[in-house]
Design a protein around this motif. Structure first.
Motif, PDB file in Angstrom:
ATOM      1  N   GLU A 196    -102.433  56.945  50.585  1.00  0.00           N
ATOM      2  CA  GLU A 196    -102.551  55.533  50.916  1.00  0.00           C
ATOM      3  C   GLU A 196    -101.212  54.913  51.280  1.00  0.00           C
ATOM      4  O   GLU A 196    -101.166  53.922  52.012  1.00  0.00           O
ATOM      5  CB  GLU A 196    -103.170  54.772  49.751  1.00  0.00           C
ATOM      6  N   ALA A 197    -100.127  55.460  50.765  1.00  0.00           N
ATOM      7  CA  ALA A 197     -98.816  54.871  51.018  1.00  0.00           C
ATOM      8  C   ALA A 197     -97.745  55.922  50.772  1.00  0.00           C
ATOM      9  O   ALA A 197     -98.018  57.024  50.291  1.00  0.00           O
ATOM     10  CB  ALA A 197     -98.583  53.652  50.124  1.00  0.00           C
ATOM     11  N   SER A 198     -96.535  55.575  51.127  1.00  0.00           N
ATOM     12  CA  SER A 198     -95.380  56.434  50.871  1.00  0.00           C
ATOM     13  C   SER A 198     -94.796  56.077  49.509  1.00  0.00           C
ATOM     14  O   SER A 198     -94.442  54.919  49.268  1.00  0.00           O
ATOM     15  CB  SER A 198     -94.334  56.235  51.975  1.00  0.00           C
ATOM     16  N   VAL A 199     -94.697  57.071  48.614  1.00  0.00           N
ATOM     17  CA  VAL A 199     -94.172  56.841  47.267  1.00  0.00           C
ATOM     18  C   VAL A 199     -93.048  57.847  47.011  1.00  0.00           C
ATOM     19  O   VAL A 199     -93.283  59.053  47.032  1.00  0.00           O
ATOM     20  CB  VAL A 199     -95.260  56.987  46.189  1.00  0.00           C
ATOM     21  N   TYR A 200     -91.846  57.332  46.790  1.00  0.00           N
ATOM     22  CA  TYR A 200     -90.681  58.182  46.549  1.00  0.00           C
ATOM     23  C   TYR A 200     -89.886  57.643  45.364  1.00  0.00           C
ATOM     24  O   TYR A 200     -89.734  56.426  45.199  1.00  0.00           O
ATOM     25  CB  TYR A 200     -89.762  58.222  47.778  1.00  0.00           C
ATOM     26  N   GLN A 201     -89.371  58.570  44.545  1.00  0.00           N
ATOM     27  CA  GLN A 201     -88.481  58.172  43.470  1.00  0.00           C
ATOM     28  C   GLN A 201     -87.184  57.612  44.047  1.00  0.00           C
ATOM     29  O   GLN A 201     -86.747  58.020  45.132  1.00  0.00           O
ATOM     30  CB  GLN A 201     -88.163  59.362  42.563  1.00  0.00           C
ATOM     31  N   LEU A 202     -86.575  56.702  43.295  1.00  0.00           N
ATOM     32  CA  LEU A 202     -85.303  56.142  43.739  1.00  0.00           C
ATOM     33  C   LEU A 202     -84.205  57.206  43.644  1.00  0.00           C
ATOM     34  O   LEU A 202     -84.209  58.023  42.717  1.00  0.00           O
ATOM     35  CB  LEU A 202     -84.933  54.930  42.889  1.00  0.00           C
ATOM     36  N   PRO A 203     -83.276  57.215  44.582  1.00  0.00           N
ATOM     37  CA  PRO A 203     -82.202  58.220  44.563  1.00  0.00           C
ATOM     38  C   PRO A 203     -81.194  57.922  43.463  1.00  0.00           C
ATOM     39  O   PRO A 203     -80.438  56.946  43.536  1.00  0.00           O
ATOM     40  CB  PRO A 203     -81.586  58.097  45.958  1.00  0.00           C
ATOM     41  N   THR A 204     -81.201  58.713  42.419  1.00  0.00           N
ATOM     42  CA  THR A 204     -80.270  58.547  41.306  1.00  0.00           C
ATOM     43  C   THR A 204     -79.674  59.898  40.946  1.00  0.00           C
ATOM     44  O   THR A 204     -80.269  60.950  41.220  1.00  0.00           O
ATOM     45  CB  THR A 204     -80.978  57.973  40.067  1.00  0.00           C
ATOM     46  N   GLU A 205     -78.518  59.888  40.326  1.00  0.00           N
ATOM     47  CA  GLU A 205     -77.889  61.139  39.914  1.00  0.00           C
ATOM     48  C   GLU A 205     -78.583  61.732  38.697  1.00  0.00           C
ATOM     49  O   GLU A 205     -78.598  62.944  38.520  1.00  0.00           O
ATOM     50  CB  GLU A 205     -76.409  60.902  39.627  1.00  0.00           C
ATOM     51  N   GLY A 206     -79.153  60.894  37.861  1.00  0.00           N
ATOM     52  CA  GLY A 206     -79.872  61.390  36.696  1.00  0.00           C
ATOM     53  C   GLY A 206     -81.375  61.296  36.891  1.00  0.00           C
ATOM     54  O   GLY A 206     -81.871  61.072  37.988  1.00  0.00           O
ATOM     55  N   LYS A 207     -82.122  61.469  35.804  1.00  0.00           N
ATOM     56  CA  LYS A 207     -83.571  61.399  35.867  1.00  0.00           C
ATOM     57  C   LYS A 207     -84.026  59.951  35.887  1.00  0.00           C
ATOM     58  O   LYS A 207     -83.409  59.077  35.286  1.00  0.00           O
ATOM     59  CB  LYS A 207     -84.186  62.135  34.663  1.00  0.00           C
ATOM     60  N   THR A 208     -85.132  59.703  36.577  1.00  0.00           N
ATOM     61  CA  THR A 208     -85.687  58.357  36.616  1.00  0.00           C
ATOM     62  C   THR A 208     -87.201  58.424  36.758  1.00  0.00           C
ATOM     63  O   THR A 208     -87.738  59.390  37.338  1.00  0.00           O
ATOM     64  CB  THR A 208     -85.104  57.546  37.788  1.00  0.00           C
ATOM     65  N   HIS A 209     -87.889  57.441  36.201  1.00  0.00           N
ATOM     66  CA  HIS A 209     -89.335  57.310  36.378  1.00  0.00           C
ATOM     67  C   HIS A 209     -89.669  56.207  37.370  1.00  0.00           C
ATOM     68  O   HIS A 209     -90.849  55.905  37.571  1.00  0.00           O
ATOM     69  CB  HIS A 209     -90.004  56.999  35.034  1.00  0.00           C
ATOM     70  N   THR A 210     -88.663  55.631  37.984  1.00  0.00           N
ATOM     71  CA  THR A 210     -88.878  54.511  38.891  1.00  0.00           C
ATOM     72  C   THR A 210     -88.992  55.006  40.331  1.00  0.00           C
ATOM     73  O   THR A 210     -88.168  55.794  40.795  1.00  0.00           O
ATOM     74  CB  THR A 210     -87.742  53.492  38.789  1.00  0.00           C
TER      75      THR A 210
END
Length: 351
Positions: free
Chosen positions: A31-45
């Motif tokens: 339905e849409a494009s979903v990508y994690q935010l570019p971070t050096e560590g782990k993220t759930h955002t």
């Protein structure tokens, strides 16, 4: 269109949450494009980016085209687990050369009026994007074009994909009434969005697909082809009627009570769409649909076991690595320039 979509490398950056085509067979469009935010560590955002536009509707009525573009972009965002009340919008416009005819100038005005009608009802606003009024070549003109984009943050642990997950799940149609002018009831639409956001948080929702120009039948079909999971519905009316603002939902439990929520049936392992006493095999329907643009954008053929290249295996015993403390640690330099990507995931691989 899958043949065209497969040419886009969604794995760049190693942050993709929803692949463009989901399910075991990778056939259900996301339905849409979903990508994690570019971070050096782990993220759930992650961020959700959804769009809405139908050229046929816009050619018929630029006002309806602009209004439904906003509704469709919002519905796609909500179907992925996003919060419509936290969405931000951008409008991209493209129209024919205006000239001196008053009717031509009415096209962008009507499209923007329709978009504003939807945004005001949702309590949101939009920034203007790149626009053009030069879409003409002699007597050929682009259709009135206002594409709505909606973006919002989301926790990846609540992201939903549209393909059915298993047999025995209940199917629901969360409907959105329309007025005499063919406009969605935007109060009901906003209520639908709030209901879904809460239902996703409770964990009972397994798939969501927004209903739009192809009606509920298109949603039922596209949600089925990803995993080849069938559906059984005893009675369905207005199957092909467009209904912007509605949702097709599968759940492994109850969804509670909501206005305009209608139980349809359930998913099966038959590999068929069984609706109103008639049935059709999902694989046959997909073969017909995928052949439409196959000559323009050929689909990648699946590789059979007989022609699959065997994996390279080590035949000799491997030497055990030496534990010598004097070995130097490699240093890696990753140049980063505007417009490039993959530096963060490449760094993680070297580390």
């Amino acid at each position: 269109q899958k043949g065209l979509g497969d040419r886009f490398d969604h794995s760049v950056g190693a942050a993709c949450v929803l692949v463009p085509y989901g399910g075991r067979y990778q056939r259900t469009p996301a339905e849409a494009s979903v990508y994690q935010l570019p971070t050096e560590g782990k993220t759930h955002t992650a961020s959700i980016l959804a769009h809405g536009y139908n050229p046929a509707v816009s050619a018929w009525s630029p006002y309806h085209g602009g209004l439904l573009a906003v509704v469709d972009a919002t519905a796609r965002l909500v179907a992925c687990g996003g919060n419509a009340e936290a969405a931000h919008y951008s409008l991209q416009e493209y129209f024919r050369r205006m000239g001196a005819e008053a009717d031509n100038w009415g096209q962008p005005y009507a499209a923007l009026l329709g978009a504003h009608h939807a945004l005001a009802a949702l309590g949101r606003a939009a920034i203007g994007g790149k626009d053009s009024m030069s879409g003409s070549y002699h007597n050929l003109h682009v259709p009135p074009t206002l594409i709505a984009f909606a973006v919002a943050p989301v926790d990846v642990r609540r992201v939903i994909s549209p393909e059915y997950k298993d047999k025995g799940h209940q199917l629901y149609w969360l409907r959105c009434p329309q007025d005499a002018l063919g406009r969605p009831d935007l109060k009901a639409f906003a209520a639908n969005n709030r209901f879904l956001f809460e239902a996703i948080g409770e964990g009972n929702v397994k798939s969501i697909r927004a209903v739009r120009h192809g009606g509920i039948l298109q949603a039922l079909y596209e949600s089925a082809i990803g995993n080849g999971i069938g559906v059984h519905i005893d009675q369905l009316e207005d199957g092909f009627a467009p209904e912007y603002g509605g949702y097709l939902i599968s759940s492994d439990g109850g969804l509670g009570i909501a206005d305009n929520l209608q139980h349809l049936g359930f998913t099966t392992d038959s590999g068929k769409l069984e609706i109103n006493g008639q049935s059709a095999a999902i694989k046959d329907l997909y073969a017909i649909a995928s052949a439409t643009l196959a000559s323009v954008y050929p689909l990648y053929e699946s590789v059979g076991e007989a022609t699959r290249v065997p994996l390279a295996t080590a035949k000799d015993a491997q030497r055990r690595p030496r534990t010598v403390s004097g070995i130097a640690t490699p240093r890696v330099c990753l140049p980063v320039f505007p417009g490039t990507n993959s530096e963060l995931d490449t760094a993680r691989a070297f580390r």
